[in-house]
Design an enzyme around this catalytic site. Structure first.
Site, PDB file in Angstrom:
ATOM      1  N   SER A   1       7.950  60.496  86.779  1.00 53.40           N
ATOM      2  CA  SER A   1       7.064  60.156  85.703  1.00 53.40           C
ATOM      3  C   SER A   1       7.802  59.639  84.464  1.00 53.40           C
ATOM      4  O   SER A   1       7.178  59.016  83.600  1.00 53.40           O
ATOM      5  CB  SER A   1       6.194  61.340  85.327  1.00 53.40           C
TER       6      SER A   1
ATOM      7  N   SER B   1      10.916  63.883  88.429  1.00 52.73           N
ATOM      8  CA  SER B   1      10.579  62.886  87.417  1.00 52.73           C
ATOM      9  C   SER B   1      11.704  62.411  86.518  1.00 52.73           C
ATOM     10  O   SER B   1      11.491  61.499  85.732  1.00 52.73           O
ATOM     11  CB  SER B   1       9.439  63.411  86.539  1.00 52.73           C
TER      12      SER B   1
ATOM     13  N   LYS C   1      10.750  60.775  75.762  1.00 53.42           N
ATOM     14  CA  LYS C   1       9.529  60.718  76.587  1.00 53.42           C
ATOM     15  C   LYS C   1       8.358  61.267  75.788  1.00 53.42           C
ATOM     16  O   LYS C   1       8.490  62.260  75.063  1.00 53.42           O
ATOM     17  CB  LYS C   1       9.754  61.558  77.838  1.00 53.42           C
TER      18      LYS C   1
END
Lengths: 485, 487, 95
Positions: A151, A175, A76
């Site tokens: 997210s 997330s 990420k």
């Protein structure tokens, strides 16, 4: 032989160690597939050439003692990676190149892994659908125009589309777990303090935790083992004995008491989710666990509490993005003008909205009514769990109140977007470990997940429960590569 | 109301000045409060800046144990309550030299609570209350005068540990402020917790000033004068501000509560433009840190490290050495002075040492604008000089001459005495001869003396001294003269 | 607690984010709906509850007073928007 990209992390490690396949073969396979999958928009920064170089280097001088020997991983884009652009999916960090590495990613490289690239996410980790990224929406491989969740949407999508054998994300209100649920993958948020926050772009300091996102529970345990460490550079990092989660992974959960919190049965919950939850209980009973009804009375207050605490901390954490030291700067007539223009142009709408909420709840005259109040309610929520854990070893809930929705569906109503996190948020507020495993499909064949919440530092406990349930559930993620060019 | 009270008079009305100080003292430590970069003053810009100091994404604070100890130590030196649990809060605001966009400070739960500082006023001791002491980060430096169109930022100082010491509004005059700052500085220098170097910015203060008509109880509206970095400026700022406020009140206007700066060129205070927006710092506990906690043992261990502090030392000097309170106060007020004095008295007479240090040495230092640590005469040599007086080798007068020679070159006084033949004449026979010579050449004066003109004794002493070329032992001369004249 | 346009402007000033009138209006609407929802917390009596000051179950670790970070000026200034090898450069500040 199985296609390389279909091998699990664990299988890859073993085959590389036994020299059945090389790091270069694995890395090339993933690079090729990633290059053909641009439609999903999962990558913000590709480091394919460097990855292949590193794979080559590994093959020339392999180290088979490592836990992730020569295995390529994309991560990420919230983890600062040395000399590799790190953007937090924001314009304000569009060209930021860190001169340092986050502890968690360093742990990956120390274990032999190779960086494939940085994955798209909601801007500054604020969002539940990966629709707030400066670099555009991420599409779920489950169906066109479907959100992957957020997210860590880019991570979940890349994982489900097999563009990376495994990945890591961050979880502040769900997330990791929510996108895992939406994409039929496994995602774990460890106990607060388990993984170091050093070098991770901060969103809400008392809630953020990095965690593994994988195709199955065994891989999850292995990746957690590598990621989790005590770090002197993080004052909230906890020094506790971290077991070899993957080695100790155990399907025997006979006699474990699993709590079912009645408050998680929310009004208007789709019947499919209810059924899934019931199925989960059945599977657990089959494994020899005992189902116990429990109450977490303050559950309904978790989301509003979260939406005071998280923005408050974020408003302060994001104050450093001012155009002075690094990142995007807009020209201004004077310092204040520069600040205002930089932050107005550099931040997206959701981020600005949350900064405003956070600034407001901390502001003079409102601190007691909002922030202080929220911290008190947080204590009540934590106490609920502490009480429950006197009676049970773990708690079973659905991961999300629905399956994935279409891109644009929730754009106009922030509150309806926030409600996505209803089952995941309490876990962050209480600092507990939680894992989401795929448990079934809805009528559209979109994945649905179940969440297991554990006692502080009992990641082994929830991994074991997830492991035994996984076998019973026997979920098979099917995507038909519709996005491949 | 004492006649020495500092008051502002306007149109026949008398105004009392109420002053509170927030002193910012840089902690003496190797590395910064929450990061491991260096704290040394005067380095090249941005060479003592860590990733944490520059607030890069993902950077986190880790607290320096030594800074915690220094704060506790200072608290003990201020006779203050040490709080075993305290919280670090974020003070949020935007400024170019504040990279995080917030300062890590302590708001509601500081590490040190109430304490006291005693001032040695000429009229007697006055106790000034300390409200609290807390730890916080210092900011970087904004430099406005290198580039005409930009401001340059140096973050070397960003993150250095500061102790903010807040006094109660107990100060009443610029002179009290002078003594307070000096006392605070002295205590911290004795403790080794702050070097108190105002030129380098290790000690600065925000001055809160308000006025009220004598005889009233209610405190007036106060103004804060920020970041004054010398005692002289503090005094000038207070005087200007008190007058400004009194005048406003006299004219029937109210004093606006505001933050002001002291303009060192115009010697005036003026309102700060950039901070017109109310200070909404949005304090909240820093979620990257945990509450700071330590136990009684931690505090006890620090107590053991505490040296004799100025007040105690002063009392000891008075009791043990029979110095006057005045002498003792001067000798302990500065750490370096007390060290100098204690070195000298290792081998020399205490009274003489006190006199020579507070007299001749201080005069020399003041004349040349030197600190005692820069004294051209070493304590060892001063000690030797004093011993030469004590054992009668030289007279006090001659000592002064030698002192002057030593001020240009720190030589062993014994050598100077030898080289310049400055031994005083103490041989009774030699002196008798000289005295006899003088008396013989002044027979008429001797007669005048014998008939009652006692004052002439001094004349004879002077003449003998002249004859001896200044080297005659004055006590001896007196003795023998008396014998000769009265016998 | 309703948030008006004036408050929106005040908050945006505090957070140093400039906001055009049109966006401010939308923000006013969004913030009000969010805060209306958040206000359910007032239903709870928290009079005798201690606020959670830290979720990490440990005490603040104290670090040794050592200089570990040396001169890394080049790295510090590497990402700076303006080209200056010694300082950060910002528009002139008037105090």
């Amino acid at each position: 032989m199985t296609n390389i990209i279909d091998l699990t992390l664990d299988e890859l490690a073993n085959k590389i160690k036994s020299k059945e396949i090389s790091s270069t073969e694995v890395t090339s396979a993933y690079v090729d597939r990633s290059k053909s999958s641009k439609k999903l928009n999962t990558y913000v920064e590709e480091t394919f050439e460097q990855a292949l170089k590193n794979a080559n280097k590994f093959d020339n001088k392999p180290n088979f003692e490592k836990k992730l020997p020569g295995i390529p991983l994309a991560v990420k884009d919230l983890f600062c990676t040395h000399n590799v652009r790190t953007t937090a999916s924001s314009k304000i960090l569009e060209n930021f190149i860190p001169t340092y590495e986050s502890t968690v990613t360093q742990n990956l490289w120390d274990a032999g892994a190779i960086l494939l690239g940085k994955l798209n996410c909601d801007e500054f980790a604020m969002g539940s659908s990966n629709e707030t990224s400066y670099f555009g929406n991420v599409i779920s491989p489950i169906d066109n125009n479907l959100v992957p969740g957020g997210s860590s949407g880019g991570s979940a999508s890349a994982l489900a589309a097999k563009l990376t054998p495994a990945t890591i994300g961050t979880d502040t209100g769900g997330s990791i777990r929510q996108p895992a649920s939406f994409t039929g993958t496994v995602g774990l948020k460890p106990t607060y303090g388990s993984c170091s926050r050093y070098g991770i772009v901060a969103f809400a300091s008392s809630l953020d935790q990095a965690g593994p996102m994988t195709r199955n529970v065994k891989d999850c345990a292995l990746l957690l083992e590598v990621m989790s460490s005590f770090d002197q550079k993080d004052s909230t990092s906890i020094d506790f004995k971290r077991p070899n989660y993957s080695l100790k992974l155990n399907k025997n959960i006979k006699g474990k008491k699993i709590g079912i919190p009645k408050e998680y049965r929310v009004d208007g919950m789709p019947s499919e989710i209810e059924k899934l939850w019931e199925k989960g209980k059945e599977f657990l009973k089959e494994c020899g666990a005992e189902i116990v009804d429990i109450s977490l009375p303050h559950t309904n207050y978790a989301l509003p509490t979260y939406y005071i605490v998280a923005p408050a901390e974020a408003s302060s954490n994001l104050a450093r993005y001012d155009g002075v030291k690094y990142g995007f700067r807009a020209e201004g007539e004077n310092l204040i003008d520069m600040y205002e223009k930089t932050r107005s142009q550099g931040f997206g709408d959701e981020v600005k909205r949350r900064i405003m909420i956070g600034t407001y709840v901390l502001s003079s005259g409102y601190y007691d009514a909002y922030y202080l109040k929220a911290q008190k309610v947080r204590m009540l929520i934590k106490n609920d769990f502490d009480e429950a854990f006197k009676k049970v070893d773990a708690i079973l809930t659905p991961s999300t109140p629905s399956s994935a929705f279409k891109i644009g569906d929730k754009k106009d109503d922030p509150v309806s977007m926030y409600l996505n996190d209803i089952f995941t948020v309490p876990v962050n507020l209480a600092g507990l470990p939680g894992i989401s495993i795929p448990a079934g499909l809805d009528k559209n064949n979109y994945p649905l997940g179940l969440q297991i919440i554990g006692k502080p530092f009992d990641e082994q406990g929830i991994l074991d429960i997830a492991y035994s349930m996984e076998e019973k559930i026997n979920f098979k993620l099917k995507t038909n590569d519709w996005w491949i060019k | 109301m004492s006649k020495d009270q500092y008051l502002i008079e306007k149109n026949g009305n008398k105004y009392e000045v109420i002053i509170g100080l927030e002193v910012h003292a840089q902690v003496l430590s190797e590395s910064k409060l929450f990061s491991s970069s260096a704290t040394r003053f005067g380095s090249e810009p941005n060479t003592q800046v860590s990733l944490v100091d520059a607030a890069f994404p993902g950077m986190l604070p880790v607290i320096n144990e030594f800074c915690v100890r220094q704060a506790v130590k200072t608290g003990i030196g201020l006779n203050a309550k040490i709080n075993k649990k305290s919280i670090f809060d974020r003070k949020n605001y935007f400024y170019a030299d504040l990279p995080q966009g917030y300062q890590i400070s302590q708001y509601k739960d500081p590490i040190v609570g109430e304490g006291t500082v005693v001032l040695d006023l000429p009229s007697g001791p006055k106790t000034i209350g300390i409200e609290r002491l807390h730890l916080e980060q210092d900011a970087g430096k904004s430099i406005h005068d290198i580039d005409p169109s930009s401001t340059l930022v140096d973050l070397n100082r960003s993150g250095v540990a500061l102790m903010e010491i807040v006094s109660k509004p107990d100060l009443r005059s610029p002179e009290e402020v002078n003594l307070y700052i000096k006392k605070l500085r002295s205590i911290m220098r004795y403790l080794g917790t702050c070097d108190g170097n105002m030129q380098e910015g290790s000690l600065r203060a925000d001055v809160n000033v308000s006025v009220r008509k004598v005889g009233t109880d209610k405190l007036g509206t106060r103004c804060e004068i920020k970041n004054v970095n010398s005692i002289k400026f503090m005094q000038m700022a207070i005087e200007y501000e008190a007058n400004r406020q009194a005048e406003l009140l006299e004219e029937g206007n109210a004093v606006d509560q505001e933050t002001r700066l002291f303009d060192t060129k115009k010697n005036q205070t003026r309102s700060m433009r950039s901070k017109e927006d109310a200070h909404d710092y949005r304090y909240f506990p820093d979620p990257d840190l945990l509450p700071l906690e330590f136990d009684d043992q931690f505090i006890e261990n620090i107590k053991k490290e505490i040296p004799e502090l100025p007040d105690q030392k002063k009392n000891r000097f008075i009791e043990k050495f029979r110095l006057t309170p005045y002498e003792a106060t001067i000798l302990v007020s500065d750490l370096d002075t007390s060290k100098f004095f204690e070195k000298v008295i290792e081998k020399s007479d205490v009274k003489l040492s006190a006199n020579w240090i507070t007299g001749e040495l201080f005069a020399l230092l003041n004349e040349n604008n030197l600190e005692i640590s820069e004294s051209p005469i070493s304590p060892e040599n001063l000690s030797k000089l004093i011993n030469l007086i004590s054992d009668g080798t030289i007279s006090g007068k001659i000592a002064k001459t030698i002192f002057e020679i030593m001020s240009k070159e720190d030589k062993d006084p014994n050598i100077i005495v030898e080289e310049k033949g400055l031994k005083q004449e103490s041989d009774p026979k030699a002196l008798e001869d000289l005295i006899q010579k003088v008396l013989s050449s002044n027979k008429d004066k001797v007669n005048e003396y014998k008939s009652g003109k006692d004052k002439l004794f001094g004349f004879f002493v002077g003449q003998v001294m002249k004859e001896s070329k200044g080297k005659g032992n004055p006590q001896m001369i007196n003795k023998i003269l008396k014998e000769k004249l009265n016998g | 607690m309703t948030i008006d346009l004036k408050t929106v402007k005040h908050i945006s000033k505090l957070s140093r984010i400039s906001i055009e009138d049109e966006k401010a209006k939308k923000l006013e609407k969004d913030l009000n709906s969010i805060f209306k929802w958040i206000e359910q917390l007032n239903q709870l009596n928290t009079d005798n509850v201690e606020p959670l000051t830290s979720i990490a179950e440990t005490t603040l670790r104290l670090r040794k007073d050592q200089i570990i970070s040396k001169n890394i000026r080049e790295d510090i200034l590497k990402n700076s928007p303006k080209d200056n090898k010694d300082y950060f450069v910002v528009p002139k500040v008037v105090e």
